[in-house]
Design a protein around this motif. Structure first.
Motif, short mmCIF file in Angstrom:
data_model
loop_
_atom_site.label_atom_id
_atom_site.label_comp_id
_atom_site.label_asym_id
_atom_site.label_seq_id
_atom_site.Cartn_x
_atom_site.Cartn_y
_atom_site.Cartn_z
N THR A 77 -11.03 -27.71 8.48
CA THR A 77 -10.01 -27.01 7.69
C THR A 77 -10.54 -26.69 6.30
OG1 THR A 77 -9.02 -29.12 7.00
CG2 THR A 77 -8.10 -28.04 8.96
N ARG A 78 -10.13 -25.53 5.80
CA ARG A 78 -10.55 -25.07 4.48
C ARG A 78 -9.36 -24.46 3.76
NH1 ARG A 78 -14.22 -27.53 6.14
NH2 ARG A 78 -16.47 -27.08 6.07
N ASP A 79 -9.07 -24.94 2.55
CA ASP A 79 -7.96 -24.40 1.77
C ASP A 79 -8.15 -22.92 1.46
OD1 ASP A 79 -6.64 -26.81 1.73
OD2 ASP A 79 -7.22 -27.34 -0.32
N GLY A 80 -9.38 -22.47 1.36
CA GLY A 80 -9.64 -21.07 1.06
C GLY A 80 -9.13 -20.10 2.10
N LEU A 81 -8.82 -20.61 3.28
CA LEU A 81 -8.32 -19.75 4.36
C LEU A 81 -6.80 -19.66 4.40
CD1 LEU A 81 -10.73 -20.91 7.22
CD2 LEU A 81 -10.87 -18.79 5.89
N LYS A 82 -6.11 -20.29 3.44
CA LYS A 82 -4.65 -20.22 3.41
C LYS A 82 -4.16 -18.79 3.19
CE LYS A 82 -3.61 -24.89 1.70
NZ LYS A 82 -3.01 -25.65 0.57
N GLU A 83 -2.89 -18.58 3.50
CA GLU A 83 -2.29 -17.27 3.32
C GLU A 83 -2.11 -16.97 1.83
OE1 GLU A 83 -2.03 -14.43 4.04
OE2 GLU A 83 -0.32 -14.02 5.36
N ILE A 84 -1.99 -15.68 1.53
CA ILE A 84 -1.69 -15.25 0.17
C ILE A 84 -0.38 -15.91 -0.28
CG2 ILE A 84 -0.38 -13.20 0.91
CD1 ILE A 84 -1.63 -11.71 -1.46
N GLY A 85 -0.34 -16.34 -1.53
CA GLY A 85 0.89 -16.93 -2.05
C GLY A 85 1.87 -15.85 -2.47
N TYR A 86 3.07 -15.89 -1.91
CA TYR A 86 4.07 -14.87 -2.22
C TYR A 86 5.00 -15.25 -3.36
CZ TYR A 86 2.69 -12.16 1.86
OH TYR A 86 1.98 -11.41 2.75
N GLY A 87 4.78 -16.40 -3.97
CA GLY A 87 5.55 -16.76 -5.15
C GLY A 87 7.05 -16.73 -4.92
N ALA A 88 7.76 -16.00 -5.78
CA ALA A 88 9.22 -15.93 -5.71
C ALA A 88 9.73 -15.21 -4.46
CB ALA A 88 9.77 -15.24 -6.97
N TRP A 89 8.84 -14.53 -3.76
CA TRP A 89 9.25 -13.80 -2.56
C TRP A 89 9.28 -14.67 -1.30
CZ3 TRP A 89 6.00 -8.63 -2.81
CH2 TRP A 89 6.23 -8.01 -4.04
N GLU A 90 8.77 -15.88 -1.39
CA GLU A 90 8.73 -16.75 -0.22
C GLU A 90 10.13 -16.90 0.39
OE1 GLU A 90 6.05 -18.40 1.16
OE2 GLU A 90 4.52 -18.05 -0.37
N ASP A 91 10.19 -16.81 1.70
CA ASP A 91 11.43 -17.01 2.47
C ASP A 91 12.40 -15.83 2.34
OD1 ASP A 91 12.97 -18.43 4.31
OD2 ASP A 91 14.13 -19.42 2.73
N LYS A 92 11.97 -14.73 1.72
CA LYS A 92 12.84 -13.57 1.55
C LYS A 92 12.35 -12.42 2.42
CE LYS A 92 14.25 -14.70 -3.18
NZ LYS A 92 13.60 -16.03 -3.20
N GLU A 93 13.26 -11.55 2.81
CA GLU A 93 12.90 -10.38 3.60
C GLU A 93 12.68 -9.18 2.69
OE1 GLU A 93 15.43 -9.80 6.98
OE2 GLU A 93 15.45 -11.94 7.46
N GLN A 94 12.01 -8.18 3.22
CA GLN A 94 11.57 -7.04 2.43
C GLN A 94 12.70 -6.36 1.67
OE1 GLN A 94 10.17 -3.42 4.50
NE2 GLN A 94 8.27 -3.68 3.34
N ASP A 95 13.82 -6.13 2.32
CA ASP A 95 14.93 -5.43 1.66
C ASP A 95 15.44 -6.21 0.46
OD1 ASP A 95 14.73 -3.39 3.47
OD2 ASP A 95 16.40 -4.06 4.73
N ASP A 96 15.49 -7.52 0.58
CA ASP A 96 15.94 -8.37 -0.53
C ASP A 96 14.96 -8.29 -1.69
OD1 ASP A 96 17.36 -10.22 -2.00
OD2 ASP A 96 16.54 -11.96 -0.95
N VAL A 97 13.66 -8.39 -1.38
CA VAL A 97 12.64 -8.31 -2.42
C VAL A 97 12.66 -6.97 -3.12
CG1 VAL A 97 10.14 -8.20 -2.78
CG2 VAL A 97 11.12 -10.05 -1.40
#
Length: 212
Positions: A77-97
């Motif tokens: 496992t490598r932390d560098g392979l994690k997904e992009i961080g979406y910050g305040a958008w996490e758990d939200k759908e596109q229309d909401d963002v």
């Protein structure tokens, strides 16, 4: 013989199923996502694998695990392979963002290489942590087949960087559906994309699932 890196996106999660932003969040695979992981292991267990790398998130570990068990290789496992961080958008759908973070969203759509989701990561930041893992693999395995299990944006950013595509266009030029496989061959001429976003290894009912 040359090195081939197999870039596998994790299987389906509830977030990928409904198209919500999920980077730092750590959901499990759906039952269908687990079936995708097993289908990949069944289809590719006969490949002579040199190593298996994965992001440490639950969804990527669970996607890599069936193949690890099938071929008897440890997961690196490598932390560098994690997904992009979406910050305040996490758990939200596109229309909401789009409504709540309109200006940040427009800037991100226009140039995501340098404009992050609100309080999140840019594509350039993701490339700066993910590409050293690819360099590590190139250094450690001059030949053979290496699996890298990662995430949608991260894989697209890696592929853009390897193929000489503007990193800011990663969302516009490359698609990697859930559990899709892309293969890059490394030889004297550099990286060559041999396969992009393939899901033909899985049963039709899984390929037909709607999601991102």
């Amino acid at each position: 013989m040359s090195l081939k890196i197999y870039l596998l996106r994790h299987g389906e999660t509830e977030y990928s199923r409904r198209g919500a932003y999920c980077g730092a969040l750590d959901p499990e695979l759906t039952p269908e996502g687990s079936q995708m992981a097993q289908a990949f292991a069944d289809a590719y267990r006969s490949v002579s694998w040199s190593a298996i790398y994965a992001s440490p998130m639950k969804r990527t570990v669970a996607t890599a695990q069936p193949l690890c068990e099938a071929v008897g290789l440890p997961m690196q496992t490598r932390d560098g392979l994690k997904e992009i961080g979406y910050g305040a958008w996490e758990d939200k759908e596109q229309d909401d963002v789009r409504v709540r973070y309109e200006q940040d969203y427009i800037r991100w759509l226009t140039e995501p290489a340098w404009n992050p989701p609100t309080d999140g990561e840019t594509a350039v930041q993701v490339a700066s942590r993910a590409l050293p893992i690819i360099s590590e693999i190139e250094s450690n395995y001059k030949n053979g087949n290496v699996l890298v299990v990662s995430h949608k944006a991260t894989i697209r950013i890696i592929l853009c960087s390897l193929m000489g595509i503007d990193t800011g266009r990663y969302r516009d030029r490359i698609d990697t559906p859930a559990a899709s496989l892309s293969i890059v061959k490394f030889d004297v001429h550099g990286p060559m994309l041999e396969v992009l976003g393939d899901r033909n290894y899985m049963p039709e009912h899984l390929r037909n699932r709607v999601g991102t």
